[in-house]
Design an enzyme around this catalytic site. Sequence first.
Site, PDB file in Angstrom:
ATOM      1  N   ASP A   9       0.855  -1.193   0.000  1.00 62.68           N
ATOM      2  CA  ASP A   9       0.000   0.000   0.000  1.00 62.68           C
ATOM      3  C   ASP A   9       0.888   1.239   0.000  1.00 62.68           C
ATOM      4  O   ASP A   9       1.861   1.318   0.765  1.00 62.68           O
ATOM      5  CB  ASP A   9      -0.911   0.007   1.225  1.00 62.68           C
ATOM      6  CG  ASP A   9      -1.925   1.136   1.162  1.00 62.68           C
ATOM      7  OD1 ASP A   9      -2.990   0.938   0.560  1.00 62.68           O
ATOM      8  OD2 ASP A   9      -1.637   2.218   1.716  1.00 62.68           O
ATOM      9  N   ASN A  62      -2.396  12.739  -3.103  1.00 65.90           N
ATOM     10  CA  ASN A  62      -3.247  12.983  -4.267  1.00 65.90           C
ATOM     11  C   ASN A  62      -3.967  14.311  -4.139  1.00 65.90           C
ATOM     12  O   ASN A  62      -4.070  15.084  -5.096  1.00 65.90           O
ATOM     13  CB  ASN A  62      -4.256  11.839  -4.399  1.00 65.90           C
ATOM     14  CG  ASN A  62      -4.524  11.451  -5.836  1.00 65.90           C
ATOM     15  OD1 ASN A  62      -3.751  11.777  -6.723  1.00 65.90           O
ATOM     16  ND2 ASN A  62      -5.619  10.768  -6.066  1.00 65.90           N
ATOM     17  N   ASP A 115      -1.237   9.720 -10.386  1.00 67.13           N
ATOM     18  CA  ASP A 115      -1.071   8.662 -11.386  1.00 67.13           C
ATOM     19  C   ASP A 115       0.407   8.387 -11.649  1.00 67.13           C
ATOM     20  O   ASP A 115       0.815   7.230 -11.833  1.00 67.13           O
ATOM     21  CB  ASP A 115      -1.766   9.055 -12.690  1.00 67.13           C
ATOM     22  CG  ASP A 115      -3.285   9.022 -12.570  1.00 67.13           C
ATOM     23  OD1 ASP A 115      -3.784   8.436 -11.583  1.00 67.13           O
ATOM     24  OD2 ASP A 115      -3.965   9.576 -13.451  1.00 67.13           O
ATOM     25  N   GLU A 169      -4.581   2.293  -4.587  1.00 63.53           N
ATOM     26  CA  GLU A 169      -3.137   2.412  -4.349  1.00 63.53           C
ATOM     27  C   GLU A 169      -2.540   1.123  -3.803  1.00 63.53           C
ATOM     28  O   GLU A 169      -1.420   1.126  -3.294  1.00 63.53           O
ATOM     29  CB  GLU A 169      -2.855   3.570  -3.384  1.00 63.53           C
ATOM     30  CG  GLU A 169      -3.363   3.374  -1.964  1.00 63.53           C
ATOM     31  CD  GLU A 169      -4.782   3.857  -1.760  1.00 63.53           C
ATOM     32  OE1 GLU A 169      -5.134   4.166  -0.611  1.00 63.53           O
ATOM     33  OE2 GLU A 169      -5.539   3.937  -2.758  1.00 63.53           O
TER      34      GLU A 169
END
Length: 429
Positions: A273, A281, A290, A315
Amino acid sequence: MIRLARLRFSHFVSSLPFLLGGMVAARLPVLNEFFISLFNVLPTLLLLLGGAFCMVYGRQREVVLLALLYIGYFLLDIQVDHFREHGQVRSDAVLVFHLICLLLPALYTLYGCWQERSHLLQDLFARALVLLAVGAVALGLARRYPQGIADWLVQVHWPALHGSWMSLAQLSYGMFLVAFIALLVQYLRLPRPLHAAQLVGLLGLLWMLPQVFILPHALQVMSSMVMLVLVAAVAHEAYQMAFRDELTGLPGRRALNERLQRLGRDYVIVMVDVDHFKKFNDTHGHDVGDQVLRLVASLLRKVGGGGKAYRYGGEEFTLLFPGKSLEQCMPHMEAVRLAIEQYRMQLRDKQNRPRDDRQGKQHRTGKSANEVSVTVSMGAAERQAQQRRPQEVIKEADNALYSAKAAGRNCIRSAAQRRGAVRVVVDGD
């Protein structure tokens, strides 16, 4: 912008065998009656069944390409049948043959570079309209000026560029060259199996046309192979859509589920993770997010020890080590965790982005105010007597991942360590 890292030989895997096999089969002096019958009906079957398959996946470009190839095959087949039955070509053979040799690569390239639109019926109508318009103009000119058009087609327009090896009209080779450059640029800008298949198919047409009246089975065999190349490429991309994650290029969750069904007795599953990804983000934007996922995926892909990386979702990623124990996998997990931690990512505007990887590496050697780094947490579990099913092992790895996050993130925790910590807490109580 062309990125050589995105070019893969695997894009051609579904196409080249058909091309090479077709060239070998077409050169055979005698074919079994079964294969003769097969190749006589295969173009029609590919047009109908392959066209229906392409329509299901919204590939109207390939539908029209199949129709174009079939029209070319049909017109040439009429000429070849007459030649075989009567020992001489028809009166219009020169005109028809050279028109096809010129228009086929031109229209093939036009439709090959014509991207699909969202409105399926409108797109198909527009493509069919262009095909009908070009065909009507060619037919009208051929009927009104048959000899003049034929003489112009076979004329050597550039004597300095003419070679004795040329079996087709000079204009045809010029058109094939333009077509090859256009399709090659398209593949380099957007590498994908369909664009690779169009290149391979064009080479098949270039090889086939000079052999139409020479080799007895060249037309049927190679027309079938070129059409099959396009259908196989659609199937290849359909597989990638189902089993490969588009953003990272890693195998997706469906591919992981398929692989879990074929595991042996010993294996290790690692859940990975990205730490604080939502905050990252929200702070830097989804485009940068991304980029982070692609970066993590590219480093996870390099994991050693026989491990393979998958995109689990969001993620989260998964590392799978078949036939390994947790002790054997731990050094490789630590190596990839450390590689992600030490990687420095520069946040730049697209206008200031380095043009190549070498400039990017030079920028990463120094510190910058826009420099960021990411870390990952990992939870690992191996198959035990208590957890025999892969889904149970994944659940254990997930619990170990939560333990790694609770321990401060950017670390690895195993299911055994988590169980040991729980026992300590219970005993302390």
